[in-house]
Motif scaffolding. Structure first.
Motif, PDB file in Angstrom:
ATOM      1  N   HIS A  37      -8.576  10.419  14.112  1.00  0.00           N
ATOM      2  CA  HIS A  37      -7.417   9.578  14.343  1.00  0.00           C
ATOM      3  C   HIS A  37      -7.702   8.106  14.038  1.00  0.00           C
ATOM      4  CE1 HIS A  37      -6.240  12.898  17.363  1.00  0.00           C
ATOM      5  NE2 HIS A  37      -5.794  13.205  16.163  1.00  0.00           N
ATOM      6  N   TRP A  38      -8.933   7.690  14.353  1.00  0.00           N
ATOM      7  CA  TRP A  38      -9.257   6.280  14.103  1.00  0.00           C
ATOM      8  C   TRP A  38      -9.303   5.977  12.617  1.00  0.00           C
ATOM      9  CZ3 TRP A  38      -8.359   3.065  17.696  1.00  0.00           C
ATOM     10  CH2 TRP A  38      -8.536   3.411  19.036  1.00  0.00           C
ATOM     11  N   THR A  39      -9.767   6.933  11.825  1.00  0.00           N
ATOM     12  CA  THR A  39      -9.808   6.723  10.373  1.00  0.00           C
ATOM     13  C   THR A  39      -8.396   6.600   9.815  1.00  0.00           C
ATOM     14  OG1 THR A  39     -11.847   8.006  10.263  1.00  0.00           O
ATOM     15  CG2 THR A  39     -10.665   7.661   8.204  1.00  0.00           C
ATOM     16  N   LEU A  40      -7.503   7.476  10.254  1.00  0.00           N
ATOM     17  CA  LEU A  40      -6.109   7.403   9.814  1.00  0.00           C
ATOM     18  C   LEU A  40      -5.484   6.078  10.216  1.00  0.00           C
ATOM     19  CD1 LEU A  40      -3.536   8.699   8.626  1.00  0.00           C
ATOM     20  CD2 LEU A  40      -3.115   9.668  10.898  1.00  0.00           C
ATOM     21  N   LEU A  41      -5.754   5.645  11.432  1.00  0.00           N
ATOM     22  CA  LEU A  41      -5.203   4.376  11.904  1.00  0.00           C
ATOM     23  C   LEU A  41      -5.709   3.200  11.083  1.00  0.00           C
ATOM     24  CD1 LEU A  41      -3.537   2.816  14.006  1.00  0.00           C
ATOM     25  CD2 LEU A  41      -5.597   2.711  15.406  1.00  0.00           C
ATOM     26  N   SER A  42      -7.023   3.143  10.853  1.00  0.00           N
ATOM     27  CA  SER A  42      -7.569   1.990  10.125  1.00  0.00           C
ATOM     28  C   SER A  42      -7.157   1.981   8.657  1.00  0.00           C
ATOM     29  CB  SER A  42      -9.092   1.963  10.254  1.00  0.00           C
ATOM     30  OG  SER A  42      -9.653   3.134   9.730  1.00  0.00           O
ATOM     31  N   VAL A  43      -7.165   3.148   8.018  1.00  0.00           N
ATOM     32  CA  VAL A  43      -6.788   3.210   6.595  1.00  0.00           C
ATOM     33  C   VAL A  43      -5.306   2.920   6.419  1.00  0.00           C
ATOM     34  CG1 VAL A  43      -6.577   4.764   4.619  1.00  0.00           C
ATOM     35  CG2 VAL A  43      -8.680   4.713   5.930  1.00  0.00           C
ATOM     36  N   SER A  44      -4.461   3.455   7.287  1.00  0.00           N
ATOM     37  CA  SER A  44      -3.028   3.207   7.148  1.00  0.00           C
ATOM     38  C   SER A  44      -2.676   1.756   7.463  1.00  0.00           C
ATOM     39  CB  SER A  44      -2.233   4.153   8.032  1.00  0.00           C
ATOM     40  OG  SER A  44      -2.539   3.953   9.384  1.00  0.00           O
ATOM     41  N   LEU A  45      -3.365   1.162   8.429  1.00  0.00           N
ATOM     42  CA  LEU A  45      -3.128  -0.249   8.740  1.00  0.00           C
ATOM     43  C   LEU A  45      -3.554  -1.139   7.578  1.00  0.00           C
ATOM     44  CD1 LEU A  45      -2.116  -2.200  10.899  1.00  0.00           C
ATOM     45  CD2 LEU A  45      -4.444  -2.317  11.764  1.00  0.00           C
ATOM     46  N   LEU A  46      -4.709  -0.845   6.999  1.00  0.00           N
ATOM     47  CA  LEU A  46      -5.175  -1.615   5.842  1.00  0.00           C
ATOM     48  C   LEU A  46      -4.229  -1.443   4.655  1.00  0.00           C
ATOM     49  CD1 LEU A  46      -7.466  -3.353   4.595  1.00  0.00           C
ATOM     50  CD2 LEU A  46      -8.497  -1.197   3.867  1.00  0.00           C
ATOM     51  N   SER A  47      -3.780  -0.221   4.422  1.00  0.00           N
ATOM     52  CA  SER A  47      -2.834   0.030   3.324  1.00  0.00           C
ATOM     53  C   SER A  47      -1.516  -0.689   3.555  1.00  0.00           C
ATOM     54  CB  SER A  47      -2.606   1.528   3.181  1.00  0.00           C
ATOM     55  OG  SER A  47      -1.659   1.782   2.190  1.00  0.00           O
ATOM     56  N   CYS A  48      -1.045  -0.693   4.785  1.00  0.00           N
ATOM     57  CA  CYS A  48       0.214  -1.377   5.100  1.00  0.00           C
ATOM     58  C   CYS A  48       0.091  -2.881   4.855  1.00  0.00           C
ATOM     59  CB  CYS A  48       0.595  -1.099   6.548  1.00  0.00           C
ATOM     60  SG  CYS A  48       2.171  -1.799   7.041  1.00  0.00           S
ATOM     61  N   LEU A  49      -1.021  -3.465   5.286  1.00  0.00           N
ATOM     62  CA  LEU A  49      -1.219  -4.904   5.084  1.00  0.00           C
ATOM     63  C   LEU A  49      -1.357  -5.258   3.605  1.00  0.00           C
ATOM     64  CD1 LEU A  49      -3.626  -5.716   8.037  1.00  0.00           C
ATOM     65  CD2 LEU A  49      -1.203  -6.280   7.842  1.00  0.00           C
ATOM     66  N   LEU A  50      -2.108  -4.458   2.861  1.00  0.00           N
ATOM     67  CA  LEU A  50      -2.274  -4.732   1.429  1.00  0.00           C
ATOM     68  C   LEU A  50      -0.973  -4.548   0.658  1.00  0.00           C
ATOM     69  CD1 LEU A  50      -5.773  -3.150   0.694  1.00  0.00           C
ATOM     70  CD2 LEU A  50      -5.169  -5.571   0.745  1.00  0.00           C
ATOM     71  N   SER A  51      -0.198  -3.530   1.008  1.00  0.00           N
ATOM     72  CA  SER A  51       1.084  -3.315   0.337  1.00  0.00           C
ATOM     73  C   SER A  51       2.063  -4.435   0.649  1.00  0.00           C
ATOM     74  CB  SER A  51       1.680  -1.986   0.760  1.00  0.00           C
ATOM     75  OG  SER A  51       0.841  -0.937   0.387  1.00  0.00           O
ATOM     76  N   ALA A  52       2.063  -4.895   1.890  1.00  0.00           N
ATOM     77  CA  ALA A  52       2.944  -6.010   2.250  1.00  0.00           C
ATOM     78  C   ALA A  52       2.533  -7.283   1.520  1.00  0.00           C
ATOM     79  CB  ALA A  52       2.914  -6.223   3.756  1.00  0.00           C
ATOM     80  N   ALA A  53       1.231  -7.516   1.403  1.00  0.00           N
ATOM     81  CA  ALA A  53       0.755  -8.690   0.667  1.00  0.00           C
ATOM     82  C   ALA A  53       1.097  -8.584  -0.816  1.00  0.00           C
ATOM     83  CB  ALA A  53      -0.753  -8.847   0.851  1.00  0.00           C
ATOM     84  N   CYS A  54       0.986  -7.392  -1.372  1.00  0.00           N
ATOM     85  CA  CYS A  54       1.335  -7.182  -2.777  1.00  0.00           C
ATOM     86  C   CYS A  54       2.824  -7.421  -3.008  1.00  0.00           C
ATOM     87  CB  CYS A  54       0.948  -5.773  -3.195  1.00  0.00           C
ATOM     88  SG  CYS A  54       1.253  -5.403  -4.920  1.00  0.00           S
ATOM     89  N   GLY A  55       3.649  -6.899  -2.120  1.00  0.00           N
ATOM     90  CA  GLY A  55       5.092  -7.115  -2.236  1.00  0.00           C
ATOM     91  C   GLY A  55       5.469  -8.575  -2.097  1.00  0.00           C
ATOM     92  N   ALA A  56       4.810  -9.279  -1.168  1.00  0.00           N
ATOM     93  CA  ALA A  56       5.082 -10.711  -1.000  1.00  0.00           C
ATOM     94  C   ALA A  56       4.630 -11.498  -2.226  1.00  0.00           C
ATOM     95  CB  ALA A  56       4.388 -11.228   0.252  1.00  0.00           C
ATOM     96  N   GLY A  57       3.492 -11.132  -2.789  1.00  0.00           N
ATOM     97  CA  GLY A  57       3.009 -11.804  -4.005  1.00  0.00           C
ATOM     98  C   GLY A  57       3.931 -11.578  -5.188  1.00  0.00           C
TER      99      GLY A  57
END
Length: 113
Positions: free
Chosen positions: A1-21
């Motif tokens: 569960h921790w791996t899913l949480l950390s990977v999905s959180l990182l993916s969400c942050l990177l995707s949001a940064a990409c969209g903002a850029g």
């Protein structure tokens, strides 16, 4: 569960940064009418508007359609980055629920009764 949480959180942050850029790039390009796209070309023959058709030997690429092509590629990319951020956020929420945290988590008092 921790791996899913950390990977999905990182993916969400990177995707949001990409969209903002991408949104910033679209805004700057539309505001400058494409002149920022050809700033690397050191030619006085370049037009003030990047949509004007001109091809010079001083520029390493064809400047005739760079404005339209860039925007045509950036809009779908921004939509896909936003969709990825939403899906990654949902995966993060699912991981929190699996860990027992979140709005739909099962409380331990209900399980004991």
């Amino acid at each position: 569960h921790w791996t899913l949480l950390s990977v999905s959180l990182l993916s969400c942050l990177l995707s949001a940064a990409c969209g903002a850029g991408l949104a910033l790039a679209i805004a700057l390009t539309a505001h400058s009418r494409g002149t920022r796209l050809v700033t690397g070309c050191n030619s006085s023959a370049l037009p003030a508007d990047a949509r004007a058709a001109i091809v010079t030997n001083d520029c390493p690429f064809n400047t005739t359609r760079i404005y339209d092509t860039a925007l045509a590629l950036w809009f779908p990319s921004m939509v896909l980055a936003a969709a990825e951020a939403v899906l990654a956020g949902r995966c993060c929420l699912a991981a929190l629920i699996f860990r027992g945290v979140g709005p739909c988590a099962r409380s331990s008092s209900k399980e004991q009764v």
